[in-house]
Design a protein around this motif. Structure first.
Motif, short mmCIF file in Angstrom:
data_model
loop_
_atom_site.label_atom_id
_atom_site.label_comp_id
_atom_site.label_asym_id
_atom_site.label_seq_id
_atom_site.Cartn_x
_atom_site.Cartn_y
_atom_site.Cartn_z
N PRO A 95 0.71 -1.20 -0.07
CA PRO A 95 0.01 0.23 -0.07
C PRO A 95 0.86 1.36 0.05
CG PRO A 95 -0.91 -1.75 1.56
CD PRO A 95 0.46 -2.06 1.34
N GLY A 96 1.90 1.43 1.02
CA GLY A 96 2.75 2.72 0.93
C GLY A 96 3.48 2.52 -0.38
N PHE A 97 4.00 1.68 -0.85
CA PHE A 97 4.78 1.78 -2.19
C PHE A 97 3.81 2.26 -3.40
CE2 PHE A 97 6.80 0.29 -6.17
CZ PHE A 97 8.07 1.03 -5.94
N GLY A 98 2.62 1.89 -3.26
CA GLY A 98 1.77 2.35 -4.37
C GLY A 98 1.50 3.84 -4.33
N LEU A 99 1.37 4.33 -2.88
CA LEU A 99 1.27 5.76 -2.77
C LEU A 99 2.28 6.75 -3.16
CD1 LEU A 99 -0.70 5.61 0.78
CD2 LEU A 99 -1.90 6.18 -1.59
N ILE A 100 3.59 5.79 -2.88
CA ILE A 100 4.74 6.84 -3.21
C ILE A 100 4.88 6.88 -4.83
CG2 ILE A 100 7.32 6.50 -3.09
CD1 ILE A 100 7.05 5.27 -0.48
N ARG A 101 4.48 5.83 -5.48
CA ARG A 101 4.61 5.71 -7.02
C ARG A 101 3.70 6.79 -7.52
NH1 ARG A 101 6.88 1.30 -9.83
NH2 ARG A 101 6.17 2.86 -11.52
N ALA A 102 2.47 6.51 -7.09
CA ALA A 102 1.55 7.55 -7.48
C ALA A 102 1.77 8.96 -7.38
CB ALA A 102 0.19 7.40 -6.76
N ALA A 103 2.35 9.19 -6.21
CA ALA A 103 2.83 10.93 -6.17
C ALA A 103 4.20 11.08 -6.99
CB ALA A 103 3.54 10.71 -4.50
N MET A 104 5.07 10.00 -7.14
CA MET A 104 6.01 10.41 -7.97
C MET A 104 5.62 10.36 -9.29
SD MET A 104 9.25 9.83 -6.22
CE MET A 104 10.26 9.23 -7.40
N ASP A 105 4.53 9.63 -9.70
CA ASP A 105 4.09 10.08 -11.17
C ASP A 105 3.54 11.30 -11.22
OD1 ASP A 105 5.02 7.63 -11.92
OD2 ASP A 105 3.05 6.63 -11.46
N ARG A 106 2.59 11.82 -10.42
CA ARG A 106 1.88 13.12 -10.54
C ARG A 106 3.03 14.34 -10.53
NH1 ARG A 106 -1.65 10.64 -6.79
NH2 ARG A 106 -0.64 11.36 -5.00
N GLY A 147 4.48 19.21 -17.63
CA GLY A 147 3.27 19.76 -18.17
C GLY A 147 2.12 18.92 -18.60
N CYS A 148 2.13 17.91 -18.02
CA CYS A 148 1.37 16.69 -18.50
C CYS A 148 -0.04 17.01 -17.95
CB CYS A 148 1.84 15.23 -17.96
SG CYS A 148 1.03 14.13 -18.86
N CYS A 149 -0.95 17.57 -18.90
CA CYS A 149 -2.41 17.74 -18.38
C CYS A 149 -2.84 18.03 -19.79
CB CYS A 149 -2.36 19.02 -17.62
SG CYS A 149 -1.90 20.40 -18.58
N GLY A 150 -4.28 17.47 -19.91
CA GLY A 150 -4.96 17.65 -21.20
C GLY A 150 -5.68 16.40 -21.33
N THR A 151 -6.75 16.22 -22.52
CA THR A 151 -7.37 15.25 -22.84
C THR A 151 -6.83 14.57 -24.01
OG1 THR A 151 -9.54 16.25 -21.91
CG2 THR A 151 -9.65 14.51 -23.40
N VAL A 152 -6.68 13.33 -24.13
CA VAL A 152 -6.38 12.59 -25.30
C VAL A 152 -7.37 12.28 -25.76
CG1 VAL A 152 -5.23 10.42 -25.94
CG2 VAL A 152 -4.36 11.45 -24.08
N ARG A 153 -7.77 12.44 -27.36
CA ARG A 153 -8.61 12.29 -27.99
C ARG A 153 -8.19 10.87 -28.94
NH1 ARG A 153 -8.11 17.02 -31.89
NH2 ARG A 153 -5.90 16.53 -31.50
N LEU A 154 -8.98 9.80 -28.43
CA LEU A 154 -8.67 8.39 -28.93
C LEU A 154 -9.81 8.11 -29.75
CD1 LEU A 154 -6.90 5.86 -28.59
CD2 LEU A 154 -8.14 5.16 -26.39
N TYR A 209 -2.29 10.48 -13.54
CA TYR A 209 -2.49 11.63 -14.16
C TYR A 209 -3.58 12.04 -13.81
CZ TYR A 209 1.78 9.66 -16.28
OH TYR A 209 2.80 8.80 -16.56
N PRO A 210 -3.99 12.85 -12.66
CA PRO A 210 -5.31 13.51 -12.51
C PRO A 210 -5.71 14.55 -13.16
CG PRO A 210 -4.05 12.99 -10.45
CD PRO A 210 -3.11 12.83 -11.62
N GLU A 211 -4.82 15.38 -14.07
CA GLU A 211 -5.07 16.53 -14.75
C GLU A 211 -5.23 15.90 -16.21
OE1 GLU A 211 -5.27 19.49 -13.27
OE2 GLU A 211 -5.17 18.47 -11.54
N CYS A 212 -5.31 14.71 -16.37
CA CYS A 212 -5.49 14.28 -17.78
C CYS A 212 -6.90 13.58 -17.92
CB CYS A 212 -4.27 13.22 -18.20
SG CYS A 212 -2.85 14.04 -18.34
N GLY A 213 -7.50 13.34 -19.21
CA GLY A 213 -8.57 12.67 -19.49
C GLY A 213 -8.39 11.88 -21.11
N PRO A 265 3.15 15.47 -24.14
CA PRO A 265 3.16 14.65 -23.23
C PRO A 265 2.08 13.90 -22.44
CG PRO A 265 4.25 17.04 -23.03
CD PRO A 265 3.46 16.89 -24.14
N HIS A 266 0.96 14.52 -22.63
CA HIS A 266 -0.32 13.72 -22.08
C HIS A 266 -0.71 12.75 -22.76
CE1 HIS A 266 -2.29 16.46 -24.94
NE2 HIS A 266 -3.26 15.77 -24.64
#
Length: 312
Positions: free
Chosen positions: A70-81, A88-95, A116-120, A279-280
């Motif tokens: 659990p703790g390692f998952g939180l650390i990885r998520a924080a590092m990814d964010r 500058g990774c934010c935006g919406t991917v048009r797929l 990537y909470p700023e992405c969609g 980037p996104h």
């Protein structure tokens, strides 16, 4: 214990194989073994039972895994964010997708927006009759397409889905009573002509020109949309190979779907234009590559009423 050593331990606890762990983490097998031995010396007990054939967690290893994950998952998520923010990774991917495939990608989208909470992701439908137009004109950033894609039309990204295939036939076709078919059963059957905007080699991967033994499969009427395809199938003018996921989503009287028991698996990959992705967009590609492909549940043998399906 360093973060890298925690990652090595947790990966080995999942893989239970030193070689696969080393390959997955891009390390040497000696580096993995050295890290585990150092951790065991530091803790004063064995984390894994090793033999010439198997690797298994000890009770100490199981407890450490359960405490660390659990703790390692939180650390990885924080590092990814943090890394995403730095890029500058934010935006919406048009797929770009066909038919109901967005439902089969929920696992990937969820992992992506969690990291990537700023992405969609915004899904944009495209049709088989002009499959590269939206990618070429920039209406989409990526497309989910079956392989192989022509190298002059798009660049291949990671494979994200795999599945089997079915054959759409009219309910009064002699094939309909057989329960299943083989690729050889397409000999002499008329299949779809997709039109001039469809690369032949790409469409032939789904709807071949000949059987595995070399017997010809004639092409007949042309269609531009899946509704036109279905009308042709229901009228008995063509048969049409489709992907195995479609019975879950579509039904219509007049067309029966038969499992193709020897068809090659369809591999669906994310494809992109030759230009460097934003980037996104790259973040979605990286997420898909890290998670690896998923097998779509095989629904080809689970039919109720006759099914009519779009060309996915």
């Amino acid at each position: 214990m360093e973060l890298r050593d925690i990652e090595i331990f947790l990966t080995l606890a999942e893989e239970l194989h030193f070689g696969r762990t080393a390959e997955r983490l891009h390390l040497s097998q000696a580096r993995v073994s050295q890290s585990i031995k150092q951790q065991e010396r530091r803790l004063g007990g064995a984390l894994f039972d090793r033999s010439t054939r198997t690797v298994a967690l000890t009770l100490l290893g199981q407890r450490l895994r359960d405490d660390l994950e659990p703790g390692f998952g939180l650390i990885r998520a924080a590092m990814d964010r943090a890394a995403a923010a730095a890029r500058g990774c934010c935006g919406t991917v048009r797929l770009g997708v066909m038919g109901a495939l967005p439902s089969e990608l929920s696992w990937l989208v969820q992992a992506y927006v969690t990291r990537y909470p700023e992405c969609g992701v915004e899904f944009v439908e495209f049709h088989f009759s002009d499959p590269f137009v939206k990618l070429r004109t920039g209406e989409v950033d990526l497309q989910l397409m079956w392989l192989p894609v022509p190298e002059d039309r798009a660049s291949r990204g990671p494979v994200v889905l795999r599945e089997g295939r079915v054959l759409a036939v009219a309910e009064d076709s002699p094939l309909a009573a057989s329960g299943f078919v083989s690729m050889e059963d397409l000999a002499g059957q008329t299949v779809l002509d997709p039109g001039e905007h469809v690369p032949r080699e790409w469409f032939a991967a789904m709807c071949p020109d000949h059987t595995p033994s070399g017997r010809p499969i004639p092409r007949g009427p042309r269609a531009r949309t899946f509704h036109e395809v279905l009308a042709l199938v229901a009228a008995g003018r063509i048969v049409c190979p489709l992907n195995g996921h479609v019975p879950r989503y579509y039904s219509y009287p007049g067309v029966v779907l038969l499992p193709i028991n020897d068809a090659p698996l369809t591999e669906w990959a994310l494809v992109l234009p030759d230009s460097a992705p934003a980037p996104h967009v790259q973040a979605l590609l990286d997420t898909a590559r890290e998670l690896g492909p998923r097998q779509i549940d095989d629904h080809a043998t689970d039919f109720g009423d006759p099914v009519l399906t779009p060309l996915d």
